[in-house]
Design an enzyme around this catalytic site. Structure first.
Site, PDB file in Angstrom:
ATOM      1  N   ILE A   1       3.995  10.888  19.445  1.00  0.00           N
ATOM      2  CA  ILE A   1       2.821  11.628  19.654  1.00  0.00           C
ATOM      3  C   ILE A   1       2.741  13.041  19.242  1.00  0.00           C
ATOM      4  O   ILE A   1       1.851  13.416  18.824  1.00  0.00           O
ATOM      5  CB  ILE A   1       2.906  11.633  21.310  1.00  0.00           C
ATOM      6  N   GLY A   2       3.924  13.687  19.057  1.00  0.00           N
ATOM      7  CA  GLY A   2       4.153  14.925  18.582  1.00  0.00           C
ATOM      8  C   GLY A   2       3.803  15.174  17.122  1.00  0.00           C
ATOM      9  O   GLY A   2       3.038  16.081  16.575  1.00  0.00           O
TER      10      GLY A   2
ATOM     11  N   CYS B   1      -1.509 -17.220  -1.287  1.00  0.00           N
ATOM     12  CA  CYS B   1      -0.521 -16.732  -2.299  1.00  0.00           C
ATOM     13  C   CYS B   1       0.791 -16.097  -1.758  1.00  0.00           C
ATOM     14  O   CYS B   1       1.706 -16.231  -2.485  1.00  0.00           O
ATOM     15  CB  CYS B   1      -1.337 -15.292  -3.078  1.00  0.00           C
TER      16      CYS B   1
ATOM     17  N   CYS C   1       0.772  -1.315   0.094  1.00  0.00           N
ATOM     18  CA  CYS C   1       0.025  -0.132  -0.089  1.00  0.00           C
ATOM     19  C   CYS C   1       0.860   1.377  -0.026  1.00  0.00           C
ATOM     20  O   CYS C   1       0.540   2.350  -0.598  1.00  0.00           O
ATOM     21  CB  CYS C   1      -0.950  -0.044   1.276  1.00  0.00           C
TER      22      CYS C   1
ATOM     23  N   CYS D   1       7.666   0.997   4.358  1.00  0.00           N
ATOM     24  CA  CYS D   1       7.413   1.840   3.641  1.00  0.00           C
ATOM     25  C   CYS D   1       7.186   3.221   3.642  1.00  0.00           C
ATOM     26  O   CYS D   1       7.207   4.166   3.049  1.00  0.00           O
ATOM     27  CB  CYS D   1       5.956   1.356   2.836  1.00  0.00           C
TER      28      CYS D   1
ATOM     29  N   CYS E   1       5.107  -4.694   4.376  1.00  0.00           N
ATOM     30  CA  CYS E   1       6.469  -4.344   4.272  1.00  0.00           C
ATOM     31  C   CYS E   1       7.095  -4.236   5.629  1.00  0.00           C
ATOM     32  O   CYS E   1       8.190  -4.069   5.906  1.00  0.00           O
ATOM     33  CB  CYS E   1       6.565  -2.894   3.628  1.00  0.00           C
TER      34      CYS E   1
ATOM     35  N   CYS F   1      -1.016  -1.834   5.587  1.00  0.00           N
ATOM     36  CA  CYS F   1      -1.163  -3.353   5.303  1.00  0.00           C
ATOM     37  C   CYS F   1      -0.313  -4.192   5.704  1.00  0.00           C
ATOM     38  O   CYS F   1      -0.606  -5.402   6.156  1.00  0.00           O
ATOM     39  CB  CYS F   1      -1.266  -3.515   3.767  1.00  0.00           C
TER      40      CYS F   1
ATOM     41  N   GLU G   1     -15.360 -20.492  -4.995  1.00  0.00           N
ATOM     42  CA  GLU G   1     -16.076 -19.435  -5.361  1.00  0.00           C
ATOM     43  C   GLU G   1     -17.305 -19.312  -4.317  1.00  0.00           C
ATOM     44  O   GLU G   1     -17.748 -18.362  -3.668  1.00  0.00           O
ATOM     45  CB  GLU G   1     -16.736 -19.365  -6.570  1.00  0.00           C
TER      46      GLU G   1
ATOM     47  N   CYS H   1       1.305 -11.621   1.705  1.00  0.00           N
ATOM     48  CA  CYS H   1       1.412 -11.079   2.900  1.00  0.00           C
ATOM     49  C   CYS H   1       2.169 -11.650   4.041  1.00  0.00           C
ATOM     50  O   CYS H   1       2.409 -11.181   5.060  1.00  0.00           O
ATOM     51  CB  CYS H   1      -0.294 -11.240   3.517  1.00  0.00           C
TER      52      CYS H   1
HETATM   53  C1  LIG Z   1      -1.693   3.620   8.906  1.00  0.00           C
HETATM   54  C2  LIG Z   1      -1.959   4.683   9.674  1.00  0.00           C
HETATM   55  C3  LIG Z   1      -3.144   4.627  10.491  1.00  0.00           C
HETATM   56  C4  LIG Z   1      -3.211   5.851  11.592  1.00  0.00           C
HETATM   57  N1  LIG Z   1      -4.266   5.826  12.328  1.00  0.00           N
HETATM   58  C5  LIG Z   1      -4.610   6.575  13.076  1.00  0.00           C
HETATM   59  C6  LIG Z   1      -5.741   6.864  13.980  1.00  0.00           C
HETATM   60  O1  LIG Z   1      -6.738   5.851  14.162  1.00  0.00           O
HETATM   61  N2  LIG Z   1      -5.770   7.859  14.997  1.00  0.00           N
HETATM   62  C7  LIG Z   1      -4.923   8.697  15.075  1.00  0.00           C
HETATM   63  O2  LIG Z   1      -4.961   9.614  15.872  1.00  0.00           O
HETATM   64  N3  LIG Z   1      -3.775   8.865  14.253  1.00  0.00           N
HETATM   65  C8  LIG Z   1      -3.569   7.983  13.452  1.00  0.00           C
HETATM   66  N4  LIG Z   1      -2.428   7.732  12.679  1.00  0.00           N
HETATM   67  C9  LIG Z   1      -1.502   8.964  12.766  1.00  0.00           C
HETATM   68  C10 LIG Z   1      -0.210   8.674  13.197  1.00  0.00           C
HETATM   69  O3  LIG Z   1      -0.518   8.576  14.760  1.00  0.00           O
HETATM   70  C11 LIG Z   1       0.660   9.682  13.025  1.00  0.00           C
HETATM   71  O4  LIG Z   1       0.917   9.373  11.691  1.00  0.00           O
HETATM   72  C12 LIG Z   1       1.855   9.614  13.894  1.00  0.00           C
HETATM   73  O5  LIG Z   1       1.735   9.603  15.166  1.00  0.00           O
HETATM   74  C13 LIG Z   1       3.119  10.641  13.390  1.00  0.00           C
HETATM   75  O6  LIG Z   1       4.072  10.604  13.846  1.00  0.00           O
HETATM   76  P1  LIG Z   1       5.534  10.726  13.102  1.00  0.00           P
HETATM   77  O7  LIG Z   1       6.683  10.846  14.314  1.00  0.00           O
HETATM   78  O8  LIG Z   1       5.465   9.554  12.103  1.00  0.00           O
HETATM   79  O9  LIG Z   1       5.277  11.970  12.585  1.00  0.00           O
HETATM   80  P2  LIG Z   1       5.808  12.435  10.999  1.00  0.00           P
HETATM   81  O10 LIG Z   1       5.411  11.763   9.990  1.00  0.00           O
HETATM   82  O11 LIG Z   1       7.412  12.269  11.090  1.00  0.00           O
HETATM   83  O12 LIG Z   1       5.624  14.048  11.214  1.00  0.00           O
HETATM   84  C14 LIG Z   1       4.303  14.365  10.868  1.00  0.00           C
HETATM   85  C15 LIG Z   1       4.129  15.937  10.631  1.00  0.00           C
HETATM   86  O13 LIG Z   1       4.364  16.533  11.862  1.00  0.00           O
HETATM   87  C16 LIG Z   1       5.653  17.446  11.796  1.00  0.00           C
HETATM   88  N5  LIG Z   1       6.092  17.300  13.006  1.00  0.00           N
HETATM   89  C17 LIG Z   1       6.632  15.968  13.722  1.00  0.00           C
HETATM   90  N6  LIG Z   1       7.060  16.183  14.987  1.00  0.00           N
HETATM   91  C18 LIG Z   1       7.020  17.667  15.169  1.00  0.00           C
HETATM   92  C19 LIG Z   1       7.476  18.429  16.224  1.00  0.00           C
HETATM   93  N7  LIG Z   1       7.964  17.770  17.327  1.00  0.00           N
HETATM   94  N8  LIG Z   1       7.273  19.646  16.005  1.00  0.00           N
HETATM   95  C20 LIG Z   1       6.885  20.295  14.809  1.00  0.00           C
HETATM   96  N9  LIG Z   1       6.376  19.657  13.992  1.00  0.00           N
HETATM   97  C21 LIG Z   1       6.408  18.192  13.935  1.00  0.00           C
HETATM   98  C22 LIG Z   1       6.306  16.926  10.821  1.00  0.00           C
HETATM   99  O14 LIG Z   1       6.935  18.020   9.893  1.00  0.00           O
HETATM  100  C23 LIG Z   1       5.142  16.389   9.792  1.00  0.00           C
HETATM  101  O15 LIG Z   1       4.622  17.609   9.023  1.00  0.00           O
HETATM  102  C24 LIG Z   1      -2.161   6.950  11.667  1.00  0.00           C
HETATM  103  C25 LIG Z   1      -1.023   6.673  10.765  1.00  0.00           C
HETATM  104  C26 LIG Z   1      -0.922   5.720   9.789  1.00  0.00           C
HETATM  105  C27 LIG Z   1       0.107   5.468   9.018  1.00  0.00           C
HETATM  106  S1  FES Z   2      -2.542 -12.127   0.896  1.00  0.00           S
HETATM  107 FE1  FES Z   2      -2.444 -14.077  -0.210  1.00  0.00          FE
HETATM  108  S2  FES Z   2      -1.829 -15.325   1.637  1.00  0.00           S
HETATM  109 FE2  FES Z   2      -2.300 -13.249   2.485  1.00  0.00          FE
HETATM  110  S1  FES Z   3       2.357  -1.003   5.153  1.00  0.00           S
HETATM  111 FE1  FES Z   3       1.517  -1.440   3.357  1.00  0.00          FE
HETATM  112  S2  FES Z   3       3.369  -1.475   2.034  1.00  0.00           S
HETATM  113 FE2  FES Z   3       3.934  -0.452   3.859  1.00  0.00          FE
END
Ligand SMILES: Cc1cc2nc3c(=O)[nH]c(=O)nc-3n(C[C@H](O)[C@H](O)[C@H](O)COP(=O)(O)OP(=O)(O)OC[C@H]3O[C@@H](n4cnc5c(N)ncnc54)[C@H](O)[C@@H]3O)c2cc1C
Ligand code: FES
Ligand code: FES
Length: 1365
Positions: free
Chosen positions: A367-368, A127, A57, A87, A65, A62, A1296, A130
């Protein structure tokens, strides 16, 4: 510059390179070689031999990766291990880390890990796409559980992991094939508290064996065996945090706030360079920025941002702390001297955080980062909402200035600029002031809520909420006073979470009563209103009401006996998982090894990630990569293509379009019609291919395609046809050849005349479904000498791709070779739809005379796939007062989209399963509409699933109209053998073969159906807000076996090579073919011939080596391929028999190897090919029951139990068939309950990723899942029955029909809703009949179910309660 010492030089050099390990191997990347936006996945897949990391994805959604990341702390001499999605992880951020991929967990050379062996033995890999990600997720859970010294030693042979943790370990990983049950079993098999009896069918032991025997048979696991083994060499060169500068890019890892400040822009104006702050980079999963930044600043190495400080005023958490670490910190037992209230608050926050994304995202997402996404970009954050009522404060740094803000102020500010850094947050402690002398007991209540399609997370909520209240209970009265409350709501289609201040003010100081609650809810209705363009707005508002009710209502009934502490039991809960399962299977030794639950061929290398999929094939160094530019307009002239603002995208070398096609413009072609490769003069639908961007890497090709701007012209064009109704108005249809159009049955008018009741012109609409194969469409084309072309294609019908490529290139067919080894899931989506990808690569490769590869990104794949056929059905039905149906007429409008594909088969595919009931007479008019919508293709159980659903919807309608039990209406309309013969003509089989009525009864007994109906009734009587429903449905499935070729060759050493036309899609075709070959050759009966299985290898399909391969689908290809192979083996046995007899006479008993060696020596032709041509089709019967529970406050449906009885005939491999049944059934749950595949008003698909398209996960499958594969007896005569040469392998298709069975979940949901409606009627005092007849949409998602149960059910209940008073 002053003198630089050698040591300093070395330090600088080290800082300017990345050093890390992958599976123990050292990798060094210098800054001139790395572009900071390179992900770990890109690096692993394109620069290392480790291809087990799959791109499913690219959004963190998913788990395909997932890798294990290990960090060494030299001060503590400790290694920290956690899973991350490669990813999203940026390569520069893994400096000094050790990475373990599935190959590193175990492999064929160094030995497989027990995880991998158990995946094979529990039949948990189909397959296999995953599987590596699943294995690493589980491995990570084992590593961490086992090194936890606080946990007691586990039983020998097990890990310290618990069952519940084991299942959660893979809750963020998607699998489209298995239905998860066997995967959950693998995970549980390591858990110290597992009951071995609960583990499902596997190849290690048989039911009933003792635990000791079972344990001995399992590939052994010792506690601690899972360990990441951090390489010693890396410990010595730890230099975390790289500072790199290359090609104009910079990556900085400041180690202090001062360093950070010096890197941030000093004033408002920037100098034209762009900058990105990163921590986990998981935000990319959501925002998918294509922008490349000049500077990246990684915040992970600044101590102030990584603190977790607890004191008596609260907990301060650095902004770069990952969500997983926050959870651990909040759950820690030793939360200092915090009051019970605070501890409970922290615990509840932690419980909620565990529902955010999945483990591997929480392990790197900070968290930030989450809060900054909420602040800057209005991300629908859970964290922002749940921290809002708690008085959380934020410490931010703007330039050099530090500032403390409340969370509300922080969120309320305009988006902070790039030089504003969130340093930390502080969650204060909460305690209630207790006054010993007072007449009241005070209590603090805190709860959080979220309603999302997946109970365990990995899905954004429709709405989230958190409530904090200080309440007092009068000691002598039962009243509860709300002294104070904070109510926060978010993620419902609002820019930021809000406090419902008016409601808070209204409630403050009030004694709780029904009237007060009702008023509060009325006020709340005016506050929680989603912004325009939010989906299901009324549903989201109703959730707010539901949650507030859930929070406050328990207080009504409590009295002073509740003292101190916080009540548990509502709010966010840990959902129960798959609790148990049962598999009843009959295996037979008669045709050994056919009929045995042999492990799937290649399962172990799939688990280790060594199995090679198309995109894993090493590409030549001059390879180019393609990405489609598609139309966003349904009907328009394409005047030109340019790139955004005249940019020239990096790496792009060519754009290939219709004018580059040397032959005919063909993407797919069948005898029924053609689809162009690229839009010619006019685009025919949104999502149609217009051109191919070709670039030096896949990423550059994708970025290039994203930057393409198409110039359309719509002048003087007719408006596009965007609905079936418009197609009818404009008579736009695909013609169905008469021989494909099903026959009408009986006389409708006569039947109607007999009816006591009639339903006239009722309507049903059915939507589409996306395949969601884990491996998206992919191909690799390589030009070869003399104008020839070799194309590797992930394809269910390589023969068709072969023909189309030849026509498109204008070359004779013998210049083309299409090779397909393994397909990462097809489900019909890689039948015709895969061809255009193969053809596009071939055309580009031909034009550029260089290899061209293409792996579609998930978004493009979803936009182009087409998917299942949507349709509109209008029916009129006549029936007696008893429920006996006398006549049915259907007008069906099928939306086929812009091109014909396989759509002309739909009428016959639909009508077969619809004939499962005796309709008296069945008349229909089916139109296959040609629209300007994406062209639909076959998807697993095409037409069948719709046909079966329509039948059940009509039965339900009749039962509601007559107010009788729907099960009795089903029963009364089941066929007798006579009516069956009338409806199914030549396909009805012998009377003895009509087993449906007996299976119907058997299911009632085996699933205690009637007893459970009574239990459900009792449950419904006692529960206001949860209702249960139960249902059983029959299925009749017509099997059409197609022709298939096969070729068997025996090599000099006695090993056997087999080629078949059928493709291994994960359905176990190769395994069955191997078994059949081994059986059929064993008939030579010489020494060792009974054990040939291990000598057989099935090889990739090659369209030049074996022609007439046809297409793999309809789940009968295994059967035909086996049959073709058996025919070959018969010939071989015949050829070998004379020699064997001679040798017997000369040398006495001989073994297989000698016989074959002699045969080679004696010039016996040991290679045979054949084409199996089947006889007529046949019909099979299955039954199914399901029970569900519906939550009336949220619309959430829980599948409590599913029982499937499947009369399968003799299974060729019951393990493989079981996997097919469970997997298909779970895919059916997706269709009926979860998966929405909508388009915008132009027909462009809008659900285009894992964020919006929700396939089932391990937490949405039935809690109890029982499958019985029955061989009712009559088929026995047809399985490998020995009637000379006419014998053939015969078993029912298992891939099926079970998908269709999931209609029962939908019916059971309808039953539960009916109960909710009855209750609602009793509260509102309306006439019951108003409410009892309703159509339940497909899919019955949470908003749909809640809508049916009543969006205002709580208001109605409260009104009723007030009126009663
Ligand atoms: C598949 C998936 C599902 C998710 N589901 C949920 C969900 O159900 N509920 C939910 O609340 N969240 C969800 N999230 C969001 C997730 O919590 C955030 O992506 C994650 O917490 C971001 O943290 P990071 O360190 O990866 O941030 P980064 O991706 O590194 O940064 C995110 C943004 O914040 C900026 N940034 C980061 N830290 C700081 C800082 N300290 N000061 C200033 N700018 C900053 C970066 O420049 C960027 O713009 C999901 C994310 C994914 C990928
Ligand atoms: S996606 Fe094909 S075995 Fe899980
Ligand atoms: S979580 Fe789907 S490719 Fe990374």
């Amino acid at each position: 510059m002053g003198e630089v010492t050698a040591a300093a030089e070395e330090t600088i050099r080290k800082q300017r390179q990345l050093v890390f390990a992958v599976n123990g191997r050292r990798f060094e990347v210098s800054d001139s070689d790395v572009d900071p936006c390179t992900t770990l996945l890109d690096f692993l897949r394109y620069h290392t031999p480790f291809k087990s990391v799959k791109l499913g994805c690219g959004e963190g959604g998913c788990g395909a990766c997932v890798v294990l990341l290990s960090k060494y702390d030299p001060v503590l001499d400790q290694v920290e291990d956690y899973s991350v999605s490669s990813c999203l992880t940026l390569l520069c951020s893994v400096n000094g880390c050790s990475i373990t991929t599935a190959e590193g967990v175990g492999n064929s050379k160094d030995g497989f890990h027990p995880i991998q062996e158990r995946f094979a033995g529990f039949h948990a890999s189909q397959c296999g796409f995953c599987t590596p990600g699943m294995c690493v997720s589980l491995f990570s859970a084992l590593v961490n559980a086992d090194k936890n010294i606080d946990r007691p030693e586990p039983r020998p042979g097990f890990s310290k992991l618990t069952v519940s943790e084991a299942e959660k370990a893979i809750s963020g990983n998607l699998c489209r094939c298995t239905g998860y049950r066997p995967i959950a079993d693998v995970c549980k098999s390591f858990a110290t508290d597992v009951d071995m009896e609960d583990l499902g069918f596997n190849s290690f032991w048989r039911k009933g064996e003792t635990d000791q025997v079972k344990l001995c048979r399992l590939p052994s696991y010792e506690n601690g065996k899972a360990s990441s083994k951090f390489p010693e060499f890396l410990k010595k060169e730890i230099n975390v945090g790289a500072n790199l500068a290359s090609k104009g890019y910079h990556w900085y890892s400041p180690k202090s706030l001062e360093q950070l400040q010096s890197l941030l822009p000093q004033n408002e104006e920037n100098d034209g360079t762009s900058m990105k702050i990163v921590v986990g980079n998981t935000g990319m999963g959501y925002y998918k920025e294509s922008e490349q930044y000049d500077t990246y600043i990684d915040l992970k190495h600044i101590p102030e941002l990584s603190i977790i400080r607890k004191d008596k005023t609260g907990i301060e958490i650095g902004a770069a702390v990952t969500i997983s670490k926050v959870i651990d910190a909040l759950k820690e037992e030793n939360l200092g001297d915090f009051h019970l209230e605070s501890k409970t608050v922290f615990q509840k926050i932690a419980d909620h955080l565990e529902k955010i994304a999945s483990g591997f995202v929480r392990n790197s997402g900070s968290i930030g980062g989450n809060l900054m996404m909420a602040q800057r970009k209005h991300f629908p954050s859970d964290i922002a909402t749940i921290l809002l009522p708690l008085g959380t404060t934020m410490n931010i740094m703007i330039g050099k200035k530090l500032e403390d803000l409340t969370l509300e102020e922080f969120l309320g500010r305009p988006p902070l600029d790039s030089k504003s850094i969130l340093l930390s947050i502080k969650i204060p402690c909460w305690e209630v002031r207790r006054n010993a002398s007072s007449e009241t007991d005070n209590m603090l209540l805190f709860e959080t809520y979220r309603a999302a399609p997946r109970p365990l997370g990995n899905a954004l909520p429709y709405l989230n909420a958190a409530f904090l209240a200080d309440v007092s209970f009068g000691r002598n009265s039962t009243g509860v006073m709300l002294n104070n409350c904070q109510l926060a709501f978010g993620a419902y289609g609002t820019k930021r979470p809000i406090r419902a201040r008016k409601v808070e003010e209204f409630l403050t100081g009030k004694f709780l009563s029904v009237d007060v609650l009702y008023e509060a809810i009325k006020l709340l209705e005016t506050i929680v209103i989603p912004e325009d363009d939010t989906s299901s707005p009324a549903y989201r508002s109703s959730l707010a009401v539901g949650f507030l009710y859930e929070f406050l209502s328990p207080l009504f009934h409590t009295s002073t006996e509740i003292t101190g502490g916080l009540p548990n039991g509502y709010g966010i809960k840990s959902p129960t998982m798959l609790s148990s399962s049962k598999q009843v299977i009959q295996s037979s030794k008669e045709y050994h090894p056919v009929g045995q639950p042999v492990i799937k061929a290649g399962a172990a290398i799939q688990a280790s990630g060594e199995a090679v999929f198309v995109d894993d094939i090493p590409t030549p160094s001059n390879c180019l990569y393609g990405a489609f530019i598609y139309s966003t307009e349904p009907l328009a002239r394409v005047k030109g293509i340019k790139f955004k603002s005249g940019s020239s995208p990096v790496g792009v070398t060519a754009i290939i379009s219709v004018k580059d096609i040397p032959g005919k413009n063909l993407g797919t072609s069948t005898v029924f019609g053609e689809e162009p490769l690229y839009a010619d003069e006019l685009t025919q639908c949104a999502g149609e291919r217009i051109a191919l961007v070709v670039a030096d890497t896949q990423k550059h090709a994708d970025l290039g395609a994203n930057l393409a701007v198409i110039d359309y012209d719509k002048e003087n064009l007719e408006p596009p046809i965007l609905s079936v109704e418009e197609a009818v108005e404009r008579s736009s249809f695909f013609e169905v050849p008469p021989f494909l159009y099903p026959e009408q049955v009986g006389d409708f008018s006569e039947g109607m005349a007999e009816a006591d009741h009639k339903i006239l012109s009722a309507e049903i609409k059915l939507g589409s479904q996306y395949y969601f194969y884990m491996e998206t469409q992919t191909a690799l084309a390589m030009p070869d000498e003399d104008n020839t072309m070799v194309v590797y294609s992930s394809n269910q019908c390589p023969e068709f791709a072969h023909d189309t490529i030849a026509k498109c290139l204008g070359l004779p067919a013998n210049n083309i070779r299409v090779l397909t080894r393994r397909v990462g899931g097809g489900f019909g989506g890689k039948a015709l739809k895969a061809n255009s990808v193969a053809v596009a690569c071939a055309v580009a490769a031909y034009k550029l005379q260089r290899p061209v590869s293409m792996y579609l990104n998930r978004k493009t794949d979803m936009i182009m796939a087409g998917g299942r056929h949507p349709m509109k059905v209008t029916y009129s039905v006549g029936f007696k007062a008893s429920g006996k149906i006398t006549a049915l007429k259907l007008d069906i409008l099928i939306d086929a989209g812009a091109f014909v594909d396989t759509s002309v088969f739909m009428p016959s595919l639909m009508i077969g399963p619809l004939k499962k009931y005796n309709w008296g007479a069945l008349n229909f008019d089916i139109k296959v509409c040609k629209t300007n919508l994406p062209s639909r293709s076959s998807m697993r159980a095409p037409g069948e699933v719709q046909g079966s659903f329509i039948a059940e919807a009509i039965i339900e309608h009749i039962a509601s109209t007559l107010s009788i039990e729907v099960d009795s209406v089903r029963y009364i309309n089941l066929h007798t053998y006579n009516s069956l013969s009338f409806f199914h003509k030549n396909n009805a089989g012998e009377p003895l073969e009509y087993t449906l009525p007996s299976i119907w009864d058997k299911l009632a007994t085996s699933s205690s159906f009637f007893q459970r109906i009574e239990t459900a009734k009792e449950f419904n009587r006692c529960n206001k807000w949860r209702k249960r429903g139960i249902s059983r449905v029959p299925i009749v499935h017509e099997v059409n076996v197609r022709q298939a070729p096969g070729k068997v060759s025996i090599l000099k050493d006695g090993s056997i090579v087999v080629e078949v036309g059928g493709i291994e899609l994960g359905q176990g075709l190769w395994t069955k073919v191997k078994q059949t070959t081994a059986y059929a050759l064993s008939l030579i009966k010489c020494g060792g011939s009974e054990n040939l299985l291990e000598k057989v290898r099935v090889i990739q399909s090659d369209t030049l080596s074996l022609i007439q391969g046809g297409f793999t689908g309809g789940s009968t290809t295994s059967e035909s391929s086996c049959e073709a192979v058996r025919l070959c083996c018969n010939v071989l046995v015949e050829r070998l028999t004379a020699l064997k007899e001679r040798l017997l006479e000369q040398m006495g008993p001989i073994d297989w190897d000698t016989l074959i060696f002699q045969a080679h020596f004696s010039s016996v032709n040991l290679s045979v090919s054949s084409l199996f041509i089947p006889e007529a089709s046949s019909t099979h019967y299955l039954n199914y029951g399901a029970a569900v529970e519906v939550n009336l406050l949220t619309g959430e449906t829980t599948i409590l139990q599913s029982d499937i009885i499947y009369d399968c005939g003799q299974s060729l491999n019951p393990a493989v068939d079981l996997g097919q049944i469970e997997g298909a059934y779970v895919q059916g749950i997706g269709f009926f309950m979860l998966e929405e595949y909508p388009t915008n008003s132009d027909g462009l698909v809008t659900a285009n990723g894992t964020w919006t398209y929700k396939i089932p996960t391990v937490d949405t499958i039935p809690k109890q899942f029982n499958v019985e594969i029955l061989n009712s007896g009559h088929h026995k005569n047809r399985v490998l029955s020995s009637k000379g040469k006419s014998e053939h392998c015969h078993q029912i298709a298992s891939g099926e029909p079970p998908l269709t069975l999931a209609v029962s979940v939908h019916c059971a949901t309808r039953a539960a809703i009916r109960e909710a409606k009855k209750q609602l009627v009793s509260w509102s005092g309306r006439n019951e009949s108003d409410n009892s007849i309703f159509q339940l949409e497909v899919p019955a998602t949470m908003p749909v179910v809640k809508q049916q149960c009543g969006l205002d059910t709580i208001q109605k209940f409260l009104q009723w309660t007030m009126a009663k008073k």
